[in-house]
Write a protein that holds these residues in place. Structure first.
Motif, PDB file in Angstrom:
ATOM      1  N   GLY A 181       0.783  -1.216   0.000  1.00 60.49           N
ATOM      2  CA  GLY A 181       0.000   0.000   0.000  1.00 60.49           C
ATOM      3  C   GLY A 181       0.815   1.267   0.000  1.00 60.49           C
ATOM      4  O   GLY A 181       2.050   1.250  -0.147  1.00 60.49           O
ATOM      5  N   SER A 182       0.111   2.358   0.185  1.00 55.99           N
ATOM      6  CA  SER A 182       0.659   3.704   0.155  1.00 55.99           C
ATOM      7  C   SER A 182       0.590   4.294   1.558  1.00 55.99           C
ATOM      8  O   SER A 182       0.077   3.661   2.481  1.00 55.99           O
ATOM      9  N   PRO A 183       1.062   5.525   1.754  1.00 48.91           N
ATOM     10  CA  PRO A 183       0.899   6.166   3.068  1.00 48.91           C
ATOM     11  C   PRO A 183      -0.546   6.497   3.415  1.00 48.91           C
ATOM     12  O   PRO A 183      -0.846   6.826   4.562  1.00 48.91           O
ATOM     13  N   ASP A 184      -1.467   6.412   2.415  1.00 47.47           N
ATOM     14  CA  ASP A 184      -2.890   6.653   2.675  1.00 47.47           C
ATOM     15  C   ASP A 184      -3.619   5.320   2.839  1.00 47.47           C
ATOM     16  O   ASP A 184      -2.998   4.258   2.883  1.00 47.47           O
ATOM     17  N   ASP A 185      -4.950   5.370   2.892  1.00 48.93           N
ATOM     18  CA  ASP A 185      -5.746   4.170   3.152  1.00 48.93           C
ATOM     19  C   ASP A 185      -5.841   3.264   1.929  1.00 48.93           C
ATOM     20  O   ASP A 185      -6.215   3.714   0.832  1.00 48.93           O
ATOM     21  N   ASP A 186      -5.535   1.996   2.148  1.00 50.41           N
ATOM     22  CA  ASP A 186      -5.647   0.968   1.120  1.00 50.41           C
ATOM     23  C   ASP A 186      -6.324  -0.246   1.750  1.00 50.41           C
ATOM     24  O   ASP A 186      -6.296  -0.420   2.967  1.00 50.41           O
ATOM     25  N   ALA A 187      -6.924  -1.108   0.933  1.00 46.41           N
ATOM     26  CA  ALA A 187      -7.639  -2.257   1.494  1.00 46.41           C
ATOM     27  C   ALA A 187      -7.670  -3.403   0.501  1.00 46.41           C
ATOM     28  O   ALA A 187      -7.797  -3.186  -0.713  1.00 46.41           O
ATOM     29  N   GLY A 203      -8.777  -4.831  -4.520  1.00 54.55           N
ATOM     30  CA  GLY A 203      -9.140  -3.897  -3.461  1.00 54.55           C
ATOM     31  C   GLY A 203      -9.060  -2.459  -3.927  1.00 54.55           C
ATOM     32  O   GLY A 203      -9.421  -2.132  -5.060  1.00 54.55           O
ATOM     33  N   ALA A 204      -8.564  -1.606  -3.030  1.00 55.58           N
ATOM     34  CA  ALA A 204      -8.506  -0.169  -3.305  1.00 55.58           C
ATOM     35  C   ALA A 204      -7.146   0.373  -2.878  1.00 55.58           C
ATOM     36  O   ALA A 204      -6.583  -0.056  -1.868  1.00 55.58           O
ATOM     37  N   PHE A 205      -6.648   1.339  -3.645  1.00 55.57           N
ATOM     38  CA  PHE A 205      -5.346   1.959  -3.412  1.00 55.57           C
ATOM     39  C   PHE A 205      -5.530   3.472  -3.466  1.00 55.57           C
ATOM     40  O   PHE A 205      -6.151   3.995  -4.402  1.00 55.57           O
ATOM     41  N   THR A 206      -5.012   4.184  -2.474  1.00 55.64           N
ATOM     42  CA  THR A 206      -5.179   5.634  -2.398  1.00 55.64           C
ATOM     43  C   THR A 206      -3.838   6.326  -2.544  1.00 55.64           C
ATOM     44  O   THR A 206      -2.833   5.903  -1.961  1.00 55.64           O
ATOM     45  N   GLU A 207      -3.806   7.390  -3.334  1.00 56.44           N
ATOM     46  CA  GLU A 207      -2.587   8.183  -3.508  1.00 56.44           C
ATOM     47  C   GLU A 207      -2.951   9.664  -3.618  1.00 56.44           C
ATOM     48  O   GLU A 207      -4.117  10.018  -3.709  1.00 56.44           O
ATOM     49  N   ARG A 208      -1.926  10.505  -3.611  1.00 58.25           N
ATOM     50  CA  ARG A 208      -2.101  11.953  -3.757  1.00 58.25           C
ATOM     51  C   ARG A 208      -1.212  12.400  -4.918  1.00 58.25           C
ATOM     52  O   ARG A 208      -0.080  12.870  -4.706  1.00 58.25           O
ATOM     53  N   PRO A 209      -1.703  12.287  -6.152  1.00 49.47           N
ATOM     54  CA  PRO A 209      -0.860  12.572  -7.313  1.00 49.47           C
ATOM     55  C   PRO A 209      -0.307  13.990  -7.342  1.00 49.47           C
ATOM     56  O   PRO A 209       0.785  14.233  -7.850  1.00 49.47           O
ATOM     57  N   THR A 213      -4.673  16.333  -3.514  1.00 45.72           N
ATOM     58  CA  THR A 213      -5.929  15.656  -3.805  1.00 45.72           C
ATOM     59  C   THR A 213      -5.823  14.171  -3.495  1.00 45.72           C
ATOM     60  O   THR A 213      -4.908  13.492  -3.956  1.00 45.72           O
ATOM     61  N   VAL A 214      -6.760  13.661  -2.711  1.00 44.86           N
ATOM     62  CA  VAL A 214      -6.814  12.230  -2.409  1.00 44.86           C
ATOM     63  C   VAL A 214      -7.545  11.524  -3.541  1.00 44.86           C
ATOM     64  O   VAL A 214      -8.685  11.865  -3.869  1.00 44.86           O
ATOM     65  N   ASP A 215      -6.897  10.545  -4.149  1.00 43.63           N
ATOM     66  CA  ASP A 215      -7.458   9.851  -5.304  1.00 43.63           C
ATOM     67  C   ASP A 215      -7.393   8.345  -5.044  1.00 43.63           C
ATOM     68  O   ASP A 215      -6.318   7.805  -4.772  1.00 43.63           O
ATOM     69  N   THR A 216      -8.535   7.678  -5.124  1.00 42.00           N
ATOM     70  CA  THR A 216      -8.595   6.245  -4.871  1.00 42.00           C
ATOM     71  C   THR A 216      -8.818   5.491  -6.171  1.00 42.00           C
ATOM     72  O   THR A 216      -9.664   5.871  -6.979  1.00 42.00           O
ATOM     73  N   ASP A 217      -8.047   4.433  -6.367  1.00 41.10           N
ATOM     74  CA  ASP A 217      -8.152   3.604  -7.568  1.00 41.10           C
ATOM     75  C   ASP A 217      -8.396   2.152  -7.184  1.00 41.10           C
ATOM     76  O   ASP A 217      -8.076   1.717  -6.067  1.00 41.10           O
ATOM     77  N   ALA A 218      -8.947   1.391  -8.128  1.00 35.94           N
ATOM     78  CA  ALA A 218      -9.033  -0.055  -7.954  1.00 35.94           C
ATOM     79  C   ALA A 218      -7.635  -0.651  -8.032  1.00 35.94           C
ATOM     80  O   ALA A 218      -6.738  -0.097  -8.688  1.00 35.94           O
ATOM     81  N   LEU A 219      -7.449  -1.789  -7.385  1.00 35.91           N
ATOM     82  CA  LEU A 219      -6.132  -2.403  -7.261  1.00 35.91           C
ATOM     83  C   LEU A 219      -6.223  -3.901  -7.504  1.00 35.91           C
ATOM     84  O   LEU A 219      -7.129  -4.561  -6.992  1.00 35.91           O
ATOM     85  N   LEU A 220      -5.294  -4.437  -8.297  1.00 36.69           N
ATOM     86  CA  LEU A 220      -5.091  -5.881  -8.400  1.00 36.69           C
ATOM     87  C   LEU A 220      -3.649  -6.199  -8.058  1.00 36.69           C
ATOM     88  O   LEU A 220      -2.727  -5.496  -8.503  1.00 36.69           O
ATOM     89  N   ILE A 221      -3.438  -7.261  -7.275  1.00 35.95           N
ATOM     90  CA  ILE A 221      -2.108  -7.728  -6.912  1.00 35.95           C
ATOM     91  C   ILE A 221      -2.028  -9.212  -7.230  1.00 35.95           C
ATOM     92  O   ILE A 221      -2.852 -10.001  -6.767  1.00 35.95           O
ATOM     93  N   LYS A 222      -1.024  -9.604  -8.025  1.00 35.63           N
ATOM     94  CA  LYS A 222      -0.784 -11.027  -8.326  1.00 35.63           C
ATOM     95  C   LYS A 222       0.378 -11.500  -7.460  1.00 35.63           C
ATOM     96  O   LYS A 222       1.443 -10.874  -7.425  1.00 35.63           O
ATOM     97  N   LEU A 223       0.167 -12.621  -6.743  1.00 41.19           N
ATOM     98  CA  LEU A 223       1.165 -13.159  -5.829  1.00 41.19           C
ATOM     99  C   LEU A 223       1.436 -14.626  -6.136  1.00 41.19           C
ATOM    100  O   LEU A 223       0.573 -15.341  -6.659  1.00 41.19           O
ATOM    101  N   THR A 224       2.614 -15.080  -5.758  1.00 41.22           N
ATOM    102  CA  THR A 224       2.899 -16.511  -5.749  1.00 41.22           C
ATOM    103  C   THR A 224       2.279 -17.128  -4.496  1.00 41.22           C
ATOM    104  O   THR A 224       1.911 -16.406  -3.565  1.00 41.22           O
ATOM    105  N   PRO A 225       2.192 -18.466  -4.412  1.00 40.35           N
ATOM    106  CA  PRO A 225       1.685 -19.090  -3.178  1.00 40.35           C
ATOM    107  C   PRO A 225       2.558 -18.785  -1.966  1.00 40.35           C
ATOM    108  O   PRO A 225       2.086 -18.889  -0.828  1.00 40.35           O
TER     109      PRO A 225
END
Length: 294
Positions: A181-187, A203-209, A213-225
């Protein structure tokens, strides 16, 4: 309010609907098919103790293929408020639900995972978290029988709430945990197995471009097992708030996530469905909804 379970035929026509619950506010948050053709429903049930004190517990309801209740059990106790946010079937036919638990009168929640047998009897219970608010929003069973839960933590990570992914073995012991995540709220709000044996988290990822301004985007993370990062993408536009609440592996090797999109400062959001290729790049995007809020 009551939990509400509706069965639809392939054309979307309701064939059956049932409500479950008591005299207070109850809700269903997750539903999966069981190995015997029934359903297990997870959510929260509220009761009043001593005639005045509301108490919320995590709640499982097992129903058969006709929608008849087979059993229902609550989990928590008189000194905590608890909820079940997601449930999955274990390898031996029992179940694992995940959610959160908060000490009565407290302001901070812990993530919670509870393993139960086929009739809802508790096998083990594990609490995860630290000094901040922590919760588990989703769970998936891995092919080897372990479990992976996804949620958010304010107890560790980059700051505020971060995406939190934890792998547990069949006995409930932690195998690994990761924050993103970022220094802002992510989930993290959803997790699924991928055809190549990995994991996909949405989930959701928040940044301040522009640093303001607080801007929230959709988030996908691909992980290994093993919890190692393969790739991560954010989806959205500056000035528009987006999030992902569910994800599946699609035919052809890509993914589909569903969530919402809406302009900052307005209550009018639309449902949002996005298809990606196997590497996470957008293939198509659709919105659904109207002029009304929500």
């Amino acid at each position: 309010t009551d939990a509400w379970v509706v069965r639809l035929n392939p054309e979307g026509i309701a064939e059956r609907n049932r409500t479950y619950g008591g005299g207070e506010d109850d809700t269903a948050r997750s539903i999966v098919r069981t190995e015997d053709g029934g359903l297990i429903v997870a959510g929260s049930l509220t009761s009043v103790t001593n005639g005045t004190r509301p108490e919320t517990d995590a709640w499982l309801v097992k129903v058969n293929s006709s929608g008849d209740e087979v059993w229902n059990r609550t989990y928590g106790g008189p000194d905590v408020n608890a909820s079940a946010n997601a449930v999955t079937v274990a390898a031996d036919g029992g179940y694992l639900f995940v959610g959160s638990t908060t000490v009565r009168g407290g302001n901070e929640s812990d993530a919670w995972a509870v393993r139960v047998n086929e009739t809802g009897g508790e096998v083990w219970s594990r609490v995860f978290g630290g000094a901040g608010n922590d919760t588990a929003n989703a769970v998936v069973r891995l092919p080897d029988g372990d479990f992976v839960l996804a949620g958010s933590t304010a107890s560790s990570g980059a700051g505020m709430d971060d995406v939190w992914v934890v792998r547990l073995n069949e006995s409930g012991s932690e195998v690994w945990n990761r924050t993103f995540g970022s220094p802002d709220d992510d989930a993290g709000r959803a997790v699924a197995n991928t055809p190549d044996g990995g994991l996909i988290v949405a989930g959701a990822f928040t940044e301040r471009p522009d640093n303001a301004t607080v801007d929230t985007d959709a988030l996908l993370i691909k992980l290994t097992p093993a919890g190692d990062l393969i790739w991560n993408w954010i989806y959205g536009e500056f000035g528009v708030n987006e999030s992902a609440a569910a994800v599946i592996a699609a035919d052809g090797g890509g993914y589909v996530f569903a969530g919402e999109t809406g302009f900052t400062g307005t209550d009018d959001t639309d449902a949002w469905i996005v298809g990606t290729d196997p590497a996470g790049a957008v293939v198509w995007s659709r919105t659904a909804g109207g002029a009304n809020p929500g």
